[in-house]
Design a protein around this motif. Structure first.
Motif, PDB file in Angstrom:
ATOM      1  N   UNK A 265       0.785  -2.261   2.056  1.00 27.53           N
ATOM      2  CA  UNK A 265       2.126  -2.060   1.511  1.00 27.53           C
ATOM      3  C   UNK A 265       2.721  -0.748   1.997  1.00 27.53           C
ATOM      4  N   UNK A 266       1.917   0.296   1.994  1.00 27.29           N
ATOM      5  CA  UNK A 266       2.412   1.596   2.420  1.00 27.29           C
ATOM      6  C   UNK A 266       2.812   1.591   3.887  1.00 27.29           C
ATOM      7  N   UNK A 267       2.087   0.814   4.700  1.00 27.34           N
ATOM      8  CA  UNK A 267       2.440   0.722   6.109  1.00 27.34           C
ATOM      9  C   UNK A 267       3.789   0.047   6.299  1.00 27.34           C
ATOM     10  N   UNK A 268       4.129  -0.891   5.406  1.00 28.15           N
ATOM     11  CA  UNK A 268       5.421  -1.586   5.509  1.00 28.15           C
ATOM     12  C   UNK A 268       6.551  -0.778   4.889  1.00 28.15           C
ATOM     13  N   UNK A 351       6.961  -8.051 -12.000  1.00 30.52           N
ATOM     14  CA  UNK A 351       6.834  -6.681 -11.500  1.00 30.52           C
ATOM     15  C   UNK A 351       6.798  -5.692 -12.663  1.00 30.52           C
ATOM     16  N   UNK A 352       7.639  -5.919 -13.660  1.00 30.90           N
ATOM     17  CA  UNK A 352       7.679  -5.020 -14.822  1.00 30.90           C
ATOM     18  C   UNK A 352       6.385  -5.097 -15.625  1.00 30.90           C
ATOM     19  N   UNK A 353       5.907  -6.313 -15.864  1.00 34.75           N
ATOM     20  CA  UNK A 353       4.671  -6.472 -16.639  1.00 34.75           C
ATOM     21  C   UNK A 353       3.467  -5.895 -15.892  1.00 34.75           C
ATOM     22  N   UNK A 354       3.390  -6.177 -14.598  1.00 35.39           N
ATOM     23  CA  UNK A 354       2.274  -5.647 -13.814  1.00 35.39           C
ATOM     24  C   UNK A 354       2.268  -4.132 -13.792  1.00 35.39           C
ATOM     25  N   UNK A 355       3.432  -3.529 -13.599  1.00 36.11           N
ATOM     26  CA  UNK A 355       3.533  -2.067 -13.590  1.00 36.11           C
ATOM     27  C   UNK A 355       3.121  -1.495 -14.944  1.00 36.11           C
ATOM     28  N   UNK A 356       3.575  -2.123 -16.020  1.00 34.10           N
ATOM     29  CA  UNK A 356       3.254  -1.629 -17.358  1.00 34.10           C
ATOM     30  C   UNK A 356       1.759  -1.751 -17.647  1.00 34.10           C
ATOM     31  N   UNK A 357       1.147  -2.848 -17.218  1.00 29.21           N
ATOM     32  CA  UNK A 357      -0.293  -3.027 -17.408  1.00 29.21           C
ATOM     33  C   UNK A 357      -1.062  -1.975 -16.615  1.00 29.21           C
ATOM     34  N   UNK A 358      -0.596  -1.667 -15.406  1.00 33.18           N
ATOM     35  CA  UNK A 358      -1.275  -0.670 -14.586  1.00 33.18           C
ATOM     36  C   UNK A 358      -1.308   0.689 -15.266  1.00 33.18           C
ATOM     37  N   UNK A 359      -0.197   1.084 -15.889  1.00 33.48           N
ATOM     38  CA  UNK A 359      -0.083   2.440 -16.418  1.00 33.48           C
ATOM     39  C   UNK A 359      -0.444   2.552 -17.903  1.00 33.48           C
ATOM     40  N   UNK A 360      -0.179   1.504 -18.688  1.00 24.84           N
ATOM     41  CA  UNK A 360      -0.427   1.587 -20.121  1.00 24.84           C
ATOM     42  C   UNK A 360      -1.667   0.824 -20.573  1.00 24.84           C
ATOM     43  N   UNK A 361      -2.126  -0.128 -19.769  1.00 24.72           N
ATOM     44  CA  UNK A 361      -3.227  -0.989 -20.200  1.00 24.72           C
ATOM     45  C   UNK A 361      -2.691  -2.320 -20.692  1.00 24.72           C
ATOM     46  N   UNK A 413       4.513   2.963  -7.420  1.00 28.30           N
ATOM     47  CA  UNK A 413       3.821   1.794  -7.964  1.00 28.30           C
ATOM     48  C   UNK A 413       4.799   0.708  -8.389  1.00 28.30           C
ATOM     49  N   UNK A 414       5.994   1.096  -8.854  1.00 28.13           N
ATOM     50  CA  UNK A 414       6.998   0.080  -9.196  1.00 28.13           C
ATOM     51  C   UNK A 414       7.432  -0.690  -7.958  1.00 28.13           C
ATOM     52  N   UNK A 415       7.626   0.011  -6.865  1.00 29.86           N
ATOM     53  CA  UNK A 415       7.995  -0.654  -5.604  1.00 29.86           C
ATOM     54  C   UNK A 415       6.866  -1.568  -5.126  1.00 29.86           C
ATOM     55  N   UNK A 416       5.628  -1.095  -5.242  1.00 26.25           N
ATOM     56  CA  UNK A 416       4.494  -1.900  -4.798  1.00 26.25           C
ATOM     57  C   UNK A 416       4.356  -3.158  -5.643  1.00 26.25           C
ATOM     58  N   UNK A 417       4.558  -3.046  -6.947  1.00 25.12           N
ATOM     59  CA  UNK A 417       4.460  -4.233  -7.806  1.00 25.12           C
ATOM     60  C   UNK A 417       5.573  -5.231  -7.478  1.00 25.12           C
ATOM     61  N   UNK A 418       6.737  -4.738  -7.103  1.00 23.31           N
ATOM     62  CA  UNK A 418       7.815  -5.656  -6.740  1.00 23.31           C
ATOM     63  C   UNK A 418       7.457  -6.440  -5.486  1.00 23.31           C
ATOM     64  N   UNK A 419       6.834  -5.775  -4.512  1.00 23.22           N
ATOM     65  CA  UNK A 419       6.427  -6.460  -3.285  1.00 23.22           C
ATOM     66  C   UNK A 419       5.332  -7.491  -3.563  1.00 23.22           C
TER      67      UNK A 419
END
Length: 467
Positions: A265-268, A351-361, A413-419
């Motif tokens: 993802x970072x390469x793109x 994307x919102x749920x995945x990001x929230x799970x990553x940071x909050x659990x 991380x929000x951008x990565x979850x959107x991708x």
């Protein structure tokens, strides 16, 4: 004269001893690199080599520099690369160093419990002369190319096929030692040979190999021992049910191609239209619900401030979905391994749920807001993996530095979850595991200057069109 020439075999041996063996560099073997595909396991590569040369198991082991064999079976384990001379393998098999490394499950000791000692294979792949080392991982259930479940044992007599360099591989390579079935029928024909996989299939399997290795490395990363403050090897949960369905198993079930890795993802990102947008500071409103401080006395004011920063970012990036989560709308996902069909949920919500799970659990992200009282678990892991504070630096400077780092990683991380959400949308299923964009990975990446230069360009998510 004739009598003198009539010598026994013993006398001939005594009179004319055999010449010394040639140096190893001058040995010549029949190698068939054109029979192999990138990503093949060392078991299948050595089987093909043995099929062409028919060396003994001791000769094979000695040639490739194996350590002391198992005393009872004479077998050499092919799961780990450590006991082998990788340079000899690359030279004799006429393979690249990368292909040799991919031929093993890995170098970490925990793989001995996670990778099978018996060959796990796809029947269609083996018939073509292909087997991947990551098929041995017990968390992999099916072949992504053919959709077939991985099986064990001979297809005819069900006899076990050890994943070792042993007597069977040396004496009857690619053939069942019990019933005589040839596992690659094309080899039994006149001038028989194997045909390498097509480019597309090789690309798909290579992506899987990289993904499996990434997940395996993540699962076996050192963990901090809070009694000593030191990092120690991870302790695996003894109960599979307690840990839930493994990530690899779910990804293997749901997708024919694995989701993109963080490095991919970072390469793109440098080519993404969002990468050069203007930076804006996070709002100071929406403090959000705090965890029960009396139950977590070791989380001081600095952590609370960082957690408020996460909550503010969540409402800035995903305002509508944050309200839905606070009311417990997505609580049912906790009972479904965090997997859901694309028909029942939108890409931006994922994307919102995945990001929230990553940071909050997962519990705090999906359960109603009034039923939880835990700190932000992803944030905790992110803080624990940051570069230690320089003792000569003032505490307030460190605090401001961590705030800036957190701001950047929240956006990243929000951008990565959107991708990743867009990728999964095209595959028919969403998987909302927080480790797919793991906050500790973002913290660890800051230790490398080359990654720093490409990771931390800020992104303005207020202008992001999630529709």
């Amino acid at each position: 004269m004739g009598a003198n020439l009539d010598l026994t075999t013993t006398q001939l041996t005594q009179v004319a001893p055999p010449p010394p063996r040639a140096p190893e560099d001058n040995w010549r073997y029949t190698a068939r690199p054109e029979w192999s595909s990138a990503g093949e396991s060392m078991w299948i590569r050595l089987s093909k080599f043995s099929y062409c040369n028919r060396l003994s198991v001791l000769e094979l082991s000695s040639l490739f520099g194996a350590h002391r064999p198992d005393i009872e079976s004479g077998a050499r384990d092919l799961r780990q690369a450590n006991p082998w001379d990788l340079q000899s393998m690359a030279t004799v098999l006429n393979a690249s160093a990368a292909d040799v490394l991919q031929g093993f499950c890995g170098n970490l000791p925990p793989i001995l419990g996670q990778a099978a000692t018996e060959l796990r294979y796809c029947a269609a792949c083996l018939k073509l002369g292909f087997h991947a080392a990551w098929f041995q991982w017990l968390t992999i259930e099916r072949c992504p190319l053919h959709g077939l479940p991985l099986r064990v044992g001979c297809a005819r007599c069900k006899s076990a096929i050890p994943f070792v360099l042993g007597h069977d591989l040396a004496s009857t390579p690619l053939t069942c030692s019990h019933c005589g079935k040839l596992w690659i029928p094309s080899l039994g024909k006149p001038a028989g040979r194997c045909v390498a996989l097509g480019r597309r299939d090789v690309r798909v399997l290579k992506r899987w190999g990289l993904y499996v290795q990434h997940v395996a490395d993540e699962e076996h990363q050192p963990r901090r021992d809070y009694t000593t403050g030191r990092f120690t090897p991870a302790i695996k949960c003894s109960s599979r049910a307690a840990a839930g369905t493994p990530l690899l198993t779910l990804v293997n079930r749901l997708f024919d191609v694995p989701p993109p890795l963080p490095k991919q993802l970072l390469a793109r990102r440098r080519h993404d239209r969002l990468a050069n947008t203007e930076r804006r500071s996070l709002p100071t409103t929406h403090r959000g619900l705090e965890f029960g401080r009396e139950q977590w006395p070791h989380f001081a004011e600095e952590f609370v401030s960082y957690e408020h920063q996460v909550v503010r970012a969540r409402r800035q990036f995903f305002a509508d979905t944050a309200l839905e989560c606070d009311h417990g709308r997505w609580q049912h996902l906790l009972d479904s391994n965090l997997a859901v069909s694309t028909d029942s949920i939108g890409c931006e919500t994922v994307a919102a749920l995945g990001w929230t799970i990553s940071w909050l659990g997962r519990t705090r992200a999906l359960a109603p807001a009034d039923s939880i009282s835990t700190p932000a678990l992803g944030l905790t892991a992110w803080l624990a993996n940051l570069t230690p504070r320089d003792q000569s630096a003032h505490r307030s400077l460190r605090y401001k530095q961590v705030q800036d780092w957190l701001n950047e990683d929240l956006r990243l991380s929000a951008w990565m979850w959107m991708r990743i959400a867009r990728f999964m949308q095209a595959k028919g299923a969403y998987l909302l595991r927080g480790v797919m964009v793991n906050p500790p990975d973002l913290a660890n990446a800051r230790r490398t200057k080359t990654e720093n230069s490409c990771m931390f360009t800020s992104i303005n998510f207020q202008t992001l069109d999630f529709k």
